[in-house]
Structures are given as C-alpha cells and as structure tokens.
Motif scaffolding. Structure first.
Motif, mmCIF file in Angstrom:
data_model
loop_
_atom_site.group_PDB
_atom_site.id
_atom_site.type_symbol
_atom_site.label_atom_id
_atom_site.label_comp_id
_atom_site.label_asym_id
_atom_site.label_seq_id
_atom_site.Cartn_x
_atom_site.Cartn_y
_atom_site.Cartn_z
ATOM 1 N N MET A 69 -19.602 -36.474 5.917
ATOM 2 C CA MET A 69 -20.514 -35.545 6.649
ATOM 3 C C MET A 69 -20.072 -34.337 6.938
ATOM 4 O O MET A 69 -20.728 -33.455 6.813
ATOM 5 C CB MET A 69 -20.799 -36.515 7.955
ATOM 6 N N VAL B 103 -31.351 -33.109 7.082
ATOM 7 C CA VAL B 103 -30.356 -32.491 6.963
ATOM 8 C C VAL B 103 -29.352 -32.916 5.499
ATOM 9 O O VAL B 103 -28.668 -32.091 5.165
ATOM 10 C CB VAL B 103 -29.329 -33.473 8.075
ATOM 11 N N ASP B 104 -29.724 -33.804 5.190
ATOM 12 C CA ASP B 104 -29.071 -34.339 3.688
ATOM 13 C C ASP B 104 -29.486 -33.156 2.620
ATOM 14 O O ASP B 104 -28.601 -32.820 1.973
ATOM 15 C CB ASP B 104 -29.546 -35.760 3.244
ATOM 16 N N ASP C 53 -34.287 -41.569 10.424
ATOM 17 C CA ASP C 53 -33.150 -42.088 10.112
ATOM 18 C C ASP C 53 -32.961 -42.330 8.624
ATOM 19 O O ASP C 53 -31.870 -43.112 8.124
ATOM 20 C CB ASP C 53 -32.293 -43.195 11.014
ATOM 21 N N ALA D 195 -33.309 -37.116 9.010
ATOM 22 C CA ALA D 195 -31.878 -37.411 8.330
ATOM 23 C C ALA D 195 -31.943 -36.825 6.893
ATOM 24 O O ALA D 195 -30.993 -36.151 6.471
ATOM 25 C CB ALA D 195 -31.530 -38.852 8.394
ATOM 26 N N SER D 196 -33.225 -37.045 6.249
ATOM 27 C CA SER D 196 -33.307 -36.418 4.813
ATOM 28 C C SER D 196 -33.326 -35.067 4.816
ATOM 29 O O SER D 196 -32.726 -34.399 4.043
ATOM 30 C CB SER D 196 -34.690 -37.004 4.544
ATOM 31 N N THR E 232 -21.960 -30.864 5.501
ATOM 32 C CA THR E 232 -22.864 -30.170 6.749
ATOM 33 C C THR E 232 -22.198 -29.048 7.541
ATOM 34 O O THR E 232 -21.183 -28.974 7.421
ATOM 35 C CB THR E 232 -23.497 -31.395 7.665
ATOM 36 N N TYR F 49 -28.042 -38.310 11.494
ATOM 37 C CA TYR F 49 -27.524 -38.152 10.057
ATOM 38 C C TYR F 49 -26.499 -39.284 9.904
ATOM 39 O O TYR F 49 -26.421 -39.771 9.097
ATOM 40 C CB TYR F 49 -27.046 -36.864 9.647
ATOM 41 N N ILE G 290 -32.511 -41.608 4.506
ATOM 42 C CA ILE G 290 -31.854 -40.810 3.646
ATOM 43 C C ILE G 290 -32.011 -41.208 2.306
ATOM 44 O O ILE G 290 -32.390 -42.286 2.082
ATOM 45 C CB ILE G 290 -30.267 -40.752 4.169
#
Length: 637
Positions: free
Chosen positions: A298, A322-323, A267, A319-320, A302, A336, A269
């Motif tokens: 978000m 996805v970022d 989790d 999450a990183s 995304t 994320y 970011i």
C-alpha cells in the motif's frame, strides 16, 4: 499626581455621558482591575445561541464584544468564521469603540475577507473562512461582532468555552441551546460554576449556562493543557442526519453503526489487485509478515492527499478509486488498506482516532465525534497491529506520539467499540549514544558520536530525513546538537528499515572541549546531553504536575587524554531517584582513557500539585550532576 489623574478621568466620563446619555456600555475604564490584571484582552460580553431545528439542521448566533488592552491582545480583535458545503455564513456585523465606549467605526462588507482554508497537501477541499479585523490607533479599544451560521452537518454540535486562551478575561458570557420537541440535548460540563438551567418554552426545551468575572488563567510549568483548566460545555446530538445518512450518537456502538452505513460497499478492489496481494503473501509463514508485506505494498502504491467535500469529510472514497488513482486521504487509504487485508483473508478494522501531539483525552462516557483521523487496526493472535496509512515511511505497528496512548473507536461489523492504542514505556523511547573523543593539551579535540534513536525519540530525525534535503538536514543537526562549541565535519542519518529507529553518526571538531589553566585542563565529561531546564520554585503550586513523555537516555563518552596528564579531581558517582524518574552517572580513569557513563530515565505520568517541588529538586540535581567537571593535570618531571 493621583488627584490630577482622578480629575482627568472624571472629566472624560462627563464628556462620555454628554453624548451617550449614560455610562457607555464598553467604557474601558469600568473593567474590574481583578480581570484586567495580567490580561491582554477582556471579553465584555459574549452570547452564544445554538438552535437545533431538526436532526438535519441548526443555526448558531454569536454576539461578542472584546476590549483589547494592548498589542498582544490584538488577535482577539480578529474574527475568523469557517464555512464549507455543509456550514453557511448567514451574516457578519461588526463595530469598533474607543476607550470611552464611543462607536468610531462600523464593519463594511468590503472589509470581510474570504479565504480558502485548504491545506498545502490537499487535492480537494471546500473549507473556507471569512475574516474580519477592526481596530483603532490607540489602546484600549473594543470590537463588537455578531454573526450567524446555519449547519446541515448535525454530527457536530457546539462546544462552548468562552475563556479560550491565556491572558484573556471574561466579564460575562452565556450559552443557550434550544432543542425541538422529542430531541433532548446531550451535554458534558467541565468546571462550570453553575449547572445548566432547563426550561420549557412551548414545544421546545431551552438549556442555558452563564459565567461571570473569569480572571485570566495561566498554565503553570509542566501543568495540564490549557483546555483542561477552563469552564467548558460540550454538546452532542442523540439523533442526527448528514446528507441523507441518519444515525444516533447515544452510544459508541450506534456511532459505529452510522460509520458502517457510510463505508458500506466502498471496500471493493479490482480482481487483478486481489491476485497480486494473494501472490505477495502466499509463501509468508506468519500473519505478522503478511500484514507488513501488504502494508508496504500500500505504501509503495499510494500517496496521501486531503479530500474534504461535504459528507466526504467522514465517508471514504471507494477502494477501487484509490487503487486506480494511487492517492487518497486518511479515510480512503485506511479503507483501501483494509480491503487489501480482506483480499488476503486477514480481518481488520477501520478505526477513528484523535491524532496529534496534544493527545486530547476522549470523553469515554460522552459518545460523540471526538476524532480527526482514521487508521487501521489488525487484531492478531499475539498482539494488535496498528497501521498509519498516510505515511510512506511509517513502520507497521508503530503508533508513536501521533496516535499512541489514547482511545480509538473501532468500526466493527457490530458497531463502534472504544479501545486503547499502545502506551509507550521509557524503554520504548531510547536514545543510546557512544562517543569517542581525542583531547589534546591545548583543550581542543576531535570526536565521533554514534547514536541510536528509537520510538518517539526517533520521530524528529525521521521527519528530517523525510522532509529535508541534505544541506537542510545539516542545518537542523547544528540547531539540535547540544555541544557548547563544535563543527560537524561529516554526518550520516539513516532510517533503520522495518523498525521505528534512526541511526545518526557525527564526525566532530571540538575547538573548546576543555578549559586550560596553566598545567590543568578542566573538562565537563557530559559532552552532548546536559539537562539545563529547571522550572522555578513554587511552594504554592495549584495545578497538577504532568510529565508528558517516558524515555531512557544512555550516554557513554570515552576520552583519550593527552600524554603526561592524569586525573587530579574526579566527581563522585551520582545516583538519584524520584517519582518522576531515575538518574545515575559516573566517571573513571581506565589507563589513559577517561570514561563517562550517564543514564536518565523519565516516566510519563500525572501527579498532584504537592509533587511539584519534588520534580524541581530532581531536575536541579540532574542539572548539577550534568555540569560536574573533571580536572586533568600535567605530570611534573
């Protein structure tokens, strides 16, 4: 004629036994008529054997023979075996027999096709299927398959439901589960005629079920879903392990503890994103506004893709990632979103849920993996906000037909907690329509219809806006506008920002608005929302009555009638009430205007079979009221 047919059948049997030595196993003529009546196929025998080797692995062997009676039953002659990184296919065998039970073909390796089972929106998936299909030129015939799979995904045990479709019968089916020492089986039985037998074989425990002579089951109108009507045994592990992640499924809490292991450390970011989020919400006055702003952040950043590889079917990507990449599946996007909320100091929960219109109820007293989707749950002082993280058009807090009115498993720091998502009442799902119509003496007219759709009633049109180009939107409107004859001259569809609502505006030409007879015009004032579907009468109803959606419709139609005409005959106001809903309609003249107002409210619910005729009678009255006509007559001078 009957005598000649009997002689023919006897000669066929004699011929059959001459090559087989006795009665052929799959002779189609021996099927009990009580089973074949109304059936497209009959399972002659089915044996499912599930053997758990350890918390890490199991094998399943299935042997099945199906007699296909006609063309519609042909799908039962097709075998589909899914597999992936964690589930392997050990072997597949097959044979086909003619109506006399004579073997006329054997499945060849080259006839087993291998296909990707990846969805169109998937970026990475390892799901595949092996497919085999055997047949003969004439019916009936019997196919026999045997196959075995080995699984290292012990989160899931087998669910046995031999009667898995309508117009299917079963002569005999059995289910056996073998468990190693120290690993008792957890199971849930539904409508099985006899309970499990349990015996000890050495250090192993063997659980067994059997059914015989299951006639076809057919859903009755407005009846329960098919899966509720058939014998079924669901099984689940106590202790299990998937790719090094061990856990137990004995309680919802322990299931959540296992999911926490999968999520741990994923989790985080980048600091720059944290600062972006904090700046975004700094001046927003309420928790709800902050949640909406982060959710929209978000959505704008995304897109959804499916990623299902091994343990990745249950473990979110970091999450990183996805970022940085700007995409993810439901697990990754929910994880994320939770990380973004954490950055703003807002507590939220990763939440497992079964998504879909079929809304299969969770077995609350049988903890196991009954979910196929992940969302985010945000508790607030006023309410709970649910976030669907896979859609760029979804509204914060709206669950709808996909995830509303069902149980979800919150993954809290302490473990799993089963909670319910919002239930929609009729006033949450509104269709409110106002129509202005100008009618001429020739019976034709023009009109403008403005309709607001909210809640579940807005979803289909939101999907049209999301998926279709304008020309396809217009085609959809023609298919879904309920006017006997019309032409759409212009239209607008608009999603209302920040709310589960769509506004629709139609400019209409109405070439057959009224029937003309001499000096009279006959008009059905309910222009666009007539109830026409009435189920058949059934005094011997057996199944419960299920009305699956609450809604509230309001239609107001204002007709400008031709000069020199007046109302000659007007229907009386109608008001009807039942356990299922309420209806009222009235029409009146106001100067040169004919005003029609109709309201229909229906309530989601489940009722006993004895209530079925009340539903039939209610819908009959609604349909009859919706068809009532007004007679306009030209004034004579």
């Amino acid at each position: 004629m009957q005598k000649r047919l009997t002689v023919l059948l006897l000669s066929l049997l004699v011929s059959a036994t001459s090559w087989a030595g006795d009665m052929p196993t799959y002779l189609a003529l021996t099927i009990n008529p009580a089973l074949s009546k109304g059936a497209n196929a009959v399972i002659r025998t089915e044996e499912t054997t599930f053997t758990v080797n350890s918390p890490k692995s199991a094998t399943e062997r299935i042997k099945i023979a199906v007699t296909v009676l006609n063309e519609e039953g042909k799908r039962h002659a097709r075998l589909v075996v899914p597999y992936d990184k964690l589930n392997k296919v050990d072997y597949i065998k097959g044979a086909v027999y003619d109506m006399l039970g004579k073997k006329v073909g054997t499945l060849k390796t080259s006839e087993i096709k291998d296909y990707s089972n990846t969805s169109d929106f998937s970026l990475y998936e390892d799901n595949r299927v092996k497919v085999a299909a055997l047949s003969t030129p004439s019916y009936p015939y019997t196919v026999e398959y045997e196959y075995q799979t080995t699984s290292s995904n012990m989160l899931f045990y087998t669910r046995w439901a031999p009667l898995d479709g309508e117009k299917l019968a079963v002569e005999k089916a059995s289910f056996q589960v073998t468990m190693p020492a120290g690993m008792p089986l957890r199971y849930h039985e539904q409508l099985v005629p006899t309970k499990a037998t349990v015996k000890q074989e050495g250090s192993q425990q063997v659980y067994a079920w059997e059914v015989k002579d299951l006639a076809p089951i057919e859903r009755q109108p407005y009846g329960p879903p098919f899966h509720e009507l058939v014998p079924m045994v669901s099984t689940a592990p106590g202790a299990f392990e998937v790719q090094g992640y061990a856990g137990t499924l004995e309680t919802w809490k322990s299931f959540g503890e296992w999911q926490n292991k999968l999520n741990a450390g994923r989790d985080q970011i980048p600091e720059a994103t944290k600062q972006q989020v904090q700046a975004l919400v700094k001046d927003l006055p309420t928790q709800e506004e902050k949640i909406k702003a982060i959710y929209q952040f978000m959505q704008n950043k995304t897109r959804y893709v499916s990623i299902q590889l091994g343990i990745g079917g249950w473990q979110p990507f970091e999450a990183s990632m996805v970022d940085g990449k700007g995409y993810g599946d439901c697990k990754a996007l929910s994880n994320y979103t939770k990380a973004l909320l954490d950055a703003a100091g807002i507590k939220s929960h990763y939440a497992l849920i079964y998504a879909g219109d079929d809304n299969r109820p969770v077995l609350k007293d049988f903890p196991n993996s009954q979910f196929n989707h992940v969302v985010v749950c945000v508790p607030t002082a006023k309410d709970t906000v649910w976030l669907e993280c896979t859609s760029q058009m979804a509204d914060a807090g709206y669950t709808g037909s996909s995830t509303g009115d069902r149980y979800s498993l919150l993954i809290t720091p302490e473990g799993g907690k089963l909670v319910s998502t919002p239930r929609f009442a009729a006033m949450d799902n509104i269709q409110k329509r106002a129509v202005q119509v100008k009618l001429n003496a020739q019976g034709t007219g023009v009109g403008e219809a403005l309709t607001y759709f909210t809640g579940i009633q807005h979803e289909s049109r939101k999907g049209v806006l999301q998926q279709y180009a304008p020309e396809e939107q217009l085609k959809w409107l023609y298919r879904n506008t309920q006017i006997p004859a019309f032409e759409i001259k212009n239209y607008t569809l608009e999603k209302v920002k920040g709310a589960p609502e769509v506004k629709e505006k139609l400019q209409l030409e109405l070439p057959k608005l009224a029937s003309v007879s001499g000096k009279r015009l006959f008009i059905t004032p309910n222009l666009m929302n007539r109830w026409t579907s009435v189920p058949a009468t059934d005094e011997s109803r057996k199944q419960d009555v299920v009305w699956s959606m609450s809604f509230h419709d309001v239609d107001s139609v204002e007709y400008e009638i031709p000069a020199g005409y007046k109302a000659e005959n007007m229907p009386k106001p109608v008001k009807i009430a039942s356990a299922f809903g309420e209806y009222q309609a009235q029409v009146q003249m106001q100067g040169s205007k004919l005003i029609y107002v109709r309201q229909l409210t229906m309530h989601k619910g489940r009722h006993s079979a004895a209530k079925y005729m009340e539903l039939v009678n209610f819908l009959k009255q609604v349909s009859r009221a919706d068809q009532q006509q007004v007679v306009l007559a030209a004034e004579t001078t």
